[in-house]
Design a protein around this motif. Structure first.
Motif, PDB file in Angstrom:
ATOM      1  N   GLU A   1       0.832  -1.203   0.000  1.00 34.84           N
ATOM      2  CA  GLU A   1       0.000   0.000   0.000  1.00 34.84           C
ATOM      3  C   GLU A   1       0.869   1.256   0.000  1.00 34.84           C
ATOM      4  O   GLU A   1       0.574   2.228  -0.708  1.00 34.84           O
ATOM      5  N   GLU A   2       1.947   1.244   0.782  1.00 40.43           N
ATOM      6  CA  GLU A   2       2.823   2.407   0.830  1.00 40.43           C
ATOM      7  C   GLU A   2       3.556   2.596  -0.496  1.00 40.43           C
ATOM      8  O   GLU A   2       3.703   3.718  -0.988  1.00 40.43           O
TER       9      GLU A   2
ATOM     10  N   GLN B   1      -4.121   2.282  -7.898  1.00 42.71           N
ATOM     11  CA  GLN B   1      -4.889   2.375  -6.653  1.00 42.71           C
ATOM     12  C   GLN B   1      -5.869   1.210  -6.508  1.00 42.71           C
ATOM     13  O   GLN B   1      -6.082   0.697  -5.413  1.00 42.71           O
TER      14      GLN B   1
ATOM     15  N   THR C   1       2.449   1.666  -3.394  1.00 36.05           N
ATOM     16  CA  THR C   1       1.451   2.165  -4.351  1.00 36.05           C
ATOM     17  C   THR C   1       1.298   3.669  -4.214  1.00 36.05           C
ATOM     18  O   THR C   1       1.213   4.393  -5.218  1.00 36.05           O
ATOM     19  N   GLU C   2       1.266   4.163  -2.992  1.00 33.73           N
ATOM     20  CA  GLU C   2       1.160   5.607  -2.774  1.00 33.73           C
ATOM     21  C   GLU C   2       2.376   6.328  -3.350  1.00 33.73           C
ATOM     22  O   GLU C   2       2.244   7.383  -3.982  1.00 33.73           O
TER      23      GLU C   2
ATOM     24  N   ALA D   1      -4.031  -2.022  -5.621  1.00 34.24           N
ATOM     25  CA  ALA D   1      -3.549  -2.001  -4.240  1.00 34.24           C
ATOM     26  C   ALA D   1      -4.617  -2.508  -3.296  1.00 34.24           C
ATOM     27  O   ALA D   1      -4.311  -3.175  -2.295  1.00 34.24           O
ATOM     28  N   ARG D   2      -5.888  -2.216  -3.596  1.00 32.04           N
ATOM     29  CA  ARG D   2      -6.996  -2.665  -2.747  1.00 32.04           C
ATOM     30  C   ARG D   2      -7.488  -4.056  -3.162  1.00 32.04           C
ATOM     31  O   ARG D   2      -7.937  -4.835  -2.327  1.00 32.04           O
TER      32      ARG D   2
END
Length: 575
Positions: A232-233, A257, A235-236, A260-261
């Motif tokens: 997740e980090e 995004q 991806t950000e 990532a989910r």
């Protein structure tokens, strides 16, 4: 965060060995060859070319393939490439001489190098702006076409150009891939016409070939994110890095995004993408993602996609697929559109999907007739290819949600373009990229226009070079150029008809006054009428070209209005 410096050759080798791979969040390879040309030119000049960002991780992260062949990593470990994919894929294709896969098709990246480029590197390259809008939805379909003579003059001032047969035949233009693949430059120099070592061009060409090959030694700074960072980090970081330079389109950032989910969702999206391609609709993944967002949020922009919960994404995707299936079926069966090549914008598909879903896929015969009319008018008037396409799409989505029906869609279109019928003046100065040209083809096909030799009804799907469809200049280009006609006048859509490649080659540069009478004798006047070709033979004379265009514009405008059903729908609405 660690870092290391690696040459282009070292990075290319790592990609080939599978030691650098792509995470699922990465977009596909999308660069046009002009972008590769400009990258090579920058490296040749010694300009900086950015950095590379990778991530080492022990997580079980879904990956996607590069656009070219890779081996499996011998050690089983690899770095994930977060920034630099387009550059490294392009350079790998050039140095290795391997084709890249773009939307299911493999093709080489073929760039030519000019051994005789000017010494003043400041004027070598003119950077032409590539059209990288979301699936060409904001492209101007009536932009002027480049003149061949102008393009040749530009090429002479450049060090690199995209391959053309005309330039490749000249001794001073050489394939960049060949230069990198050849161990010895002597054969290249000899083929360029140098047979004497004392020829002053020998040293010039040798120096330039060495300078080009030295691109492989260019060193990129590679930044490496450490293993402790979560998916997740990362991806950000990916989204932020690629947002700052506007290097990725909004759909590419949205994909990052979403994945990532929703882990491994890319495979799900690509599977449905392939199903649509099997139906003849090769729509980009960006369109499928935008359709997903429409069903999830009721609007077309990707701004809030990163906040959507997983359950909402999954439910909306199932609804989006059902809507897409309906839209493609409606286009194919109700409108006789069986390829996205006939659409002025793929956003039309999204509006149809949303409309079908809103109506619970239950339409009256009158609604179906009105919806067909809207598709044809919106397509001809390029509803989503002028101004802000997403703004117009959101207007139409809002009208659907409010229950305004097809009349609401038509009213928005009237506000945008004025009259919904087509006037002869609307066709003036339009070229083959115009939305009206697509409508012309569909109208002529509906009238069962046939090739004048093989009698096959015109179609985009004919196979074989003899029968494949081409658009034919009724007044040949070469003849009109001798009359000092401008490119805009020569390529006016009212000078174009649809015939097979074999027939086109047979006609060659004959004037219509010489070849049309022969075809009338063989196939009759009706075949010309089906493509709105005036039967007044005096208009086929070269000095009547402007009159020919004016008369054919009137005939085409009348035929398009009849095909679209403008009069019928307007009369029924009035009642």
């Amino acid at each position: 965060m660690g870092q290391q410096d690696l040459t282009i050759q070292e990075l290319v080798n790592k990609i080939e060995r599978g030691e650098i791979r792509l995470p699922e969040m990465q977009r596909q390879y999308v660069w046009q060859q002009t972008r590769v040309r400009d990258l090579l030119d920058s490296l040749y000049r010694g300009y900086p070319s950015g950095t590379i960002l990778t991530w080492e991780t022990d997580e079980d992260v879904a990956t996607r393939d590069f656009a070219m062949e890779q081996e499996a990593s011998a050690s089983g470990s690899f770095q994930l490439l977060l920034d630099g994919q387009q550059r490294l894929t392009s350079l790998s294709a050039i140095l290795r001489g391997e084709p890249v896969e773009v939307r299911g098709r493999k093709k080489p990246i073929d760039i030519l190098f000019n051994l005789e480029h000017p010494y003043d590197l400041q004027i070598i390259t003119e950077v032409f702006e590539d059209d990288e809008n979301e699936d060409d939805t904001d492209a101007d379909p009536d932009a002027p076409e480049a003149n061949e003579d102008e393009m040749a003059m530009r090429a002479n001032r450049m060090a690199f150009v995209v391959h053309s047969n005309k330039l490749a035949a000249l001794p001073n233009w050489v394939s960049v891939t060949r230069i990198f693949k050849e161990d010895n430059d002597l054969a290249i120099i000899q083929e360029a016409g140098i047979s004497d070592l004392n020829d002053p061009r020998f040293k010039k060409y040798s120096d330039r070939l060495k300078r080009l090959k030295d691109i492989a030694k260019y060193s990129y700074r590679v930044h490496i994110l450490d293993r402790a960072k979560s998916y997740e980090e990362v991806t950000e970081i990916f989204v932020r890095v690629n947002s700052l330079g506007a290097k990725l389109r909004s759909s590419d950032l949205a994909l990052a995004q979403i994945t990532a989910r929703w882990r491994k969702s890319l495979e799900i999206f690509q599977e449905f993408e392939q199903e649509c391609i099997a139906q003849g609709f090769n729509l980009s993944l960006a369109i499928h993602l935008k359709n997903l967002v429409v069903f999830a949020t009721g609007q077309s922009r990707f701004k809030t996609v990163g906040k959507l919960p997983l359950d909402k994404l999954k439910t909306s995707w199932e609804q989006a697929k059902a809507g897409m299936d309906y839209a493609l079926n409606f286009l194919r069966e109700n409108v006789d559109i069986d390829s996205p090549a006939l659409l002025s914008s793929p956003f039309i598909v999204i509006t149809l999907a949303a409309y079908g879903h809103h109506k619970n896929y239950t339409l009256t015969p009158e609604e179906a007739k009105e919806l067909r009319y809207w598709v044809l008018v919106a397509n001809a008037k390029a509803r989503y290819s002028r101004g802000s396409s997403e703004t117009f799409l959101d207007q139409d989505l809002g009208a659907i949600q409010k229950g305004a029906g097809v009349q609401g869609l038509l009213q928005s279109l009237r506000t945008q373009v004025g009259r919904l019928d087509i006037l002869a003046s609307d066709l003036e100065n339009r070229n083959s990229r115009s939305a009206y040209f697509k409508s012309m083809f569909m109208a002529f096909k509906k009238a069962e226009a046939k090739d004048w030799r093989d009698q096959l009804v015109i179609s985009l799907k004919h196979s074989g070079s003899q029968h494949s469809l081409q658009f034919h200049h009724l007044f040949p280009q070469a003849v009109l150029k001798k009359q000092n006609k401008e490119t805009r006048e020569i390529n006016d859509i009212c000078n174009l008809s649809f015939i097979s490649g074999h027939t086109n080659r047979k006609i060659s540069d004959k004037e219509p006054a010489k070849y049309l009478p022969d075809y009338i004798e063989k196939v009759g006047e009706d075949e010309l009428k089906k493509q709105c070709i005036p039967l007044d033979r005096s208009l086929w004379e070269l000095d009547r070209y402007d009159d020919f265009l004016r008369e054919r514009r009137k005939l085409i405008a009348e035929h398009l209005n009849e095909y679209i059903g403008h009069d019928r729908v307007d009369e029924e609405a009035a009642e």
